[in-house]
Structures are given as C-alpha cells and as structure tokens.
Design an enzyme around this catalytic site. Structure first.
Site, short mmCIF file in Angstrom:
data_model
loop_
_atom_site.label_atom_id
_atom_site.label_comp_id
_atom_site.label_asym_id
_atom_site.label_seq_id
_atom_site.Cartn_x
_atom_site.Cartn_y
_atom_site.Cartn_z
N TYR A 38 42.27 47.56 36.05
CA TYR A 38 40.75 47.57 35.81
C TYR A 38 40.39 48.28 37.26
O TYR A 38 40.91 48.64 38.12
CB TYR A 38 40.31 46.14 35.70
CG TYR A 38 40.12 45.51 37.19
CD1 TYR A 38 41.43 44.78 37.78
CD2 TYR A 38 39.11 45.15 37.87
CE1 TYR A 38 41.57 44.19 38.91
CE2 TYR A 38 39.11 44.48 39.06
CZ TYR A 38 40.17 44.15 39.61
OH TYR A 38 40.22 43.48 40.79
N ARG A 57 42.16 56.16 40.86
CA ARG A 57 42.86 55.20 41.24
C ARG A 57 43.19 54.54 39.87
O ARG A 57 44.25 54.07 39.74
CB ARG A 57 42.11 54.31 42.15
CG ARG A 57 42.96 53.03 42.51
CD ARG A 57 42.08 52.25 43.60
NE ARG A 57 41.10 51.56 43.14
CZ ARG A 57 40.18 51.01 43.69
NH1 ARG A 57 40.33 50.92 45.32
NH2 ARG A 57 39.15 50.57 43.19
N ARG A 105 54.12 38.95 20.63
CA ARG A 105 54.56 38.60 22.15
C ARG A 105 56.00 38.70 22.31
O ARG A 105 56.88 38.29 21.68
CB ARG A 105 54.00 36.99 22.45
CG ARG A 105 54.39 36.58 23.72
CD ARG A 105 54.13 35.19 24.27
NE ARG A 105 54.29 34.89 25.60
CZ ARG A 105 55.36 34.72 25.97
NH1 ARG A 105 56.54 34.66 25.30
NH2 ARG A 105 55.52 34.46 27.26
N LYS A 152 45.80 48.06 40.80
CA LYS A 152 44.47 47.29 40.41
C LYS A 152 45.00 46.56 39.26
O LYS A 152 44.28 47.17 38.10
CB LYS A 152 43.23 48.09 40.65
CG LYS A 152 41.93 47.24 40.94
CD LYS A 152 40.99 48.03 41.53
CE LYS A 152 39.72 47.22 41.38
NZ LYS A 152 39.52 46.30 42.08
N GLU A 184 44.58 41.80 53.51
CA GLU A 184 43.36 42.13 53.16
C GLU A 184 42.65 40.75 52.75
O GLU A 184 43.03 39.64 53.25
CB GLU A 184 43.31 43.17 51.99
CG GLU A 184 44.17 42.67 50.94
CD GLU A 184 44.16 43.65 49.60
OE1 GLU A 184 43.41 44.54 49.54
OE2 GLU A 184 44.90 43.50 48.86
N LEU A 208 45.22 46.72 48.40
CA LEU A 208 44.68 47.55 47.50
C LEU A 208 44.13 48.74 48.51
O LEU A 208 43.13 48.38 49.48
CB LEU A 208 43.71 47.16 46.53
CG LEU A 208 43.05 48.23 45.49
CD1 LEU A 208 43.97 48.42 44.44
CD2 LEU A 208 41.66 47.65 45.18
N1 PDD Z 1 37.80 44.55 44.40
N2 PDD Z 1 41.40 44.87 47.84
C1 PDD Z 1 41.28 44.09 46.75
C2 PDD Z 1 42.34 43.08 46.53
C3 PDD Z 1 40.24 44.14 45.62
O1 PDD Z 1 40.48 43.63 44.68
C4 PDD Z 1 39.32 45.09 46.09
C5 PDD Z 1 38.28 45.44 44.88
C6 PDD Z 1 39.27 46.07 47.36
C7 PDD Z 1 38.24 47.02 47.55
O2 PDD Z 1 38.42 47.98 46.69
P1 PDD Z 1 37.02 48.89 46.45
O3 PDD Z 1 36.46 49.13 47.81
O4 PDD Z 1 37.63 50.12 45.91
O5 PDD Z 1 36.14 48.17 45.63
C8 PDD Z 1 40.27 45.61 48.16
C9 PDD Z 1 36.79 44.74 43.43
C10 PDD Z 1 35.44 44.78 43.72
C11 PDD Z 1 36.84 43.47 42.44
O6 PDD Z 1 38.27 42.98 41.96
O7 PDD Z 1 35.85 43.09 41.73
#
Ligand code: PDD
Length: 301
Positions: A38, A57, A105, A152, A184, A208
């Site tokens: 996603y 990405r 499945r 992601k 993070e 990420l």
């Molecule tokens: N999340 N780290 C993780 C684990 C994330 O899921 C996200 C983003 C980020 C920041 O990435 P970016 O700056 O590209 O949004 C870092 C999104 C916002 C979400 O899952 O809703």
C-alpha cells in the site's frame, strides 16, 4: 452522528464507484494472507507531495513481493487525480492498496492472478497547530516486527499491536528499538537531535524509507543543518535534546514526552525545540512552494 470513514467515491479494479458498492472476494489474498502492498500519498489542493516518489516506492514494494505492477506510473497519477477530483479536492491522503488477487487459499502465490487495486481518499488528518505547539508523547517498545520493514506491506499486525500497546501505556505513539538501537514508530519515522546535530537511523531493512523522512533530510542539508545518518542507541535517544516524528499524515511533529519524562533539557525540556521549529518552517515553506496541480493548471488555461 457517526463519523464518515472516508469520502464517498472509491476506485476498485478499474472503476470509480460509491464506497458501499465496492465489493472484494473473501478469497482475496490481501484478506486471507495480508498479501499486498500500500501507499498513503498526501495531496494539498490537488498538489501531490512527492507523489512520484510514493509511486516508485509502491513499485519497489511490489518488486519485493514478486508482484507485477498493474499500471504504469502515468496511469497511477491520472487515476489519483481523477479520484481526488471526484471527491471534491481539498487536502487528502490518497490510500492505494494492491493485493495479489483472488485465489483458492494456498500459501504459494499462484501464477497469473489479476491483482486487486483499491484506492480511496481520506481527509488529511495532519495534526492541528496545537500538536505542533504542544508536541506528542511516545512509549518505548521493542520492535518485534519482521525483518522487511522497508516493504510497505498491508500485513501490519505487528505495527497495529505496537500502536495499541503504546496507547495502553498512555502514549500517543510507539518509539521502537531493535537490539538497543532506534528503528522508527509504528507508522512514522523518528529522528533525534543532539548538540545541534540531527541524528537519523539509516534506511535499511529495519525501517520504512519514509518520503517525509527523505524530504526532511534534503531540507536540512539545503539549510545547512548538521545531520548524521547512523545507528542511534537507546541511550542517545534518552539523552536527546529533541525528538521528531515524521510521516505523510503527521508531516514533522515534535515528541515532547518519552516514557512519561520530558524530552530535552533546561528551559526547552518537554517543549518543541528550536531545531524542530526551524524544520517545521522549512517544511511548511516546501508545501507552499509545491507546483500547482496539473488539473487545476489546465482548467485555468
Ligand atoms: N505510514 N514508517 C512506517 C512504518 C510507516 O508506516 C510510515 C508511513 C512511515 C513514514 O513514511 P512516509 O513519510 O512515506 O509517509 C515510516 C503511513 C502514513 C500509514 O501507514 O498510514
């Protein structure tokens, strides 16, 4: 009154439709296995903030899953623009999900499935000004997610539980450590500031590679703010002058409480620090300078 979950028109497998008409098979591998990827892309009045980087990405995440990207980048962009327009524009987070598709499945991914593509737009829940003024709280937790955090993936149970555990501890967010080093937050990146230097965990498989995080590093470099990309220990995080949290929905926000204790020292303890305030201004300026939306520009011609 129930709160609307999202704006009404969504995109599913090539068609725009009201959310209530969007139906997906329970055999979709996204539902059964979390076998999908996603993106969340921020758009401000139709102007995407690094939309192309998000789509690149998305491609990298699909590559990691051996998933063929169903659309070329131009088609993604056109579809996003259309979906935003159909939902009335404004500041929105565009959510894109691509799963491997529908199959009996079985663990091995079958060949030749048609991926499921779903998109919706949600009002961008960018924190209110008081959050920037007051800051947010985090609770330290061990990062027990898998070792491909650079993907992601929609398989987010680890992040969901960590976020839940941070709220059980009374904090707004989790701040995570693996083997004693900062990774993070559950859905955001984290940076620390010590003695005027921004300390940034490296973008390896343990985090990420956030688009906001990369933008922050670029803005810092251009503004001559000292920065080091390296592993940051739990001890250094505890002793930091400032902690920042970064994501597409949070932008850059200050962390002021770590495990119930104020972040920082002296008069600035527990308050957004001077380096944060500078970065916040740089970020807002970057947003103001975003090029006009293609659709809006065409309409004005
Ligand atoms: N999340 N780290 C993780 C684990 C994330 O899921 C996200 C983003 C980020 C920041 O990435 P970016 O700056 O590209 O949004 C870092 C999104 C916002 C979400 O899952 O809703």
């Amino acid at each position: 009154m129930t709160q609307a979950l999202c704006l009404p028109t969504v995109f599913l497998n090539g068609e725009y439709m009201p959310l209530e008409n969007a139906k997906i098979s329970p055999l979709d591998r996204g539902f059964i296995f979390g076998d999908g990827v996603y993106e969340v892309i921020p758009y401000y009045d139709g102007r995407g903030l690094r939309a192309r980087e998000h789509l690149l990405r998305l491609q990298r995440s699909m590559d990691e899953l051996y998933l063929t990207n169903p659309y070329a980048i131009d088609k993604w962009e056109a579809t996003i623009n259309e979906l935003i327009a159909r939902n009335g524009g404004g500041n929105v987070g565009v959510y894109i999900q691509v799963t491997r598709g529908v199959a009996k499945r079985d663990f091995p991914p079958p060949e030749g499935l048609t991926p499921t593509v779903f998109m919706m737009v949600n009002p961008l829940a960018t924190p209110k000004p008081e959050i920037y003024a007051k800051g947010i709280s985090v609770a330290s937790l061990d990062d027990n997610r898998w070792l491909k955090c650079h993907v992601k993936s929609t398989a987010l149970l680890g992040a969901v539980l960590l976020k839940h555990e941070s709220s059980l501890l009374g904090a707004d967010e989790a701040i995570m450590f693996r083997d004693g080093y900062l990774t993070e937050s559950s859905a955001s990146n984290i940076a620390a500031v010590k003695n005027g230097v921004i300390l940034c965990p490296p973008m390896d498989n343990l985090i990420l590679g956030g688009i906001t995080y990369v933008l922050m590093m670029e803005l810092a470099r251009k503004a001559g703010m000292p920065m080091e990309v390296r592993r940051v220990s739990r001890k250094e995080v505890r002793a930091a002058d400032e902690l920042w949290i970064l994501s597409s929905t949070k932008e850059v926000a200050p962390i002021v409480l770590l495990d119930g204790k104020p972040v920082g020292h002296g008069a600035d303890a527990g308050k957004p620090g001077p380096m944060f305030k500078k970065m916040y201004e740089l970020f807002q300026q970057y947003k103001r300078d975003l090029p006009p939306a293609a659709r809006v520009a065409r309409a004005a011609e």
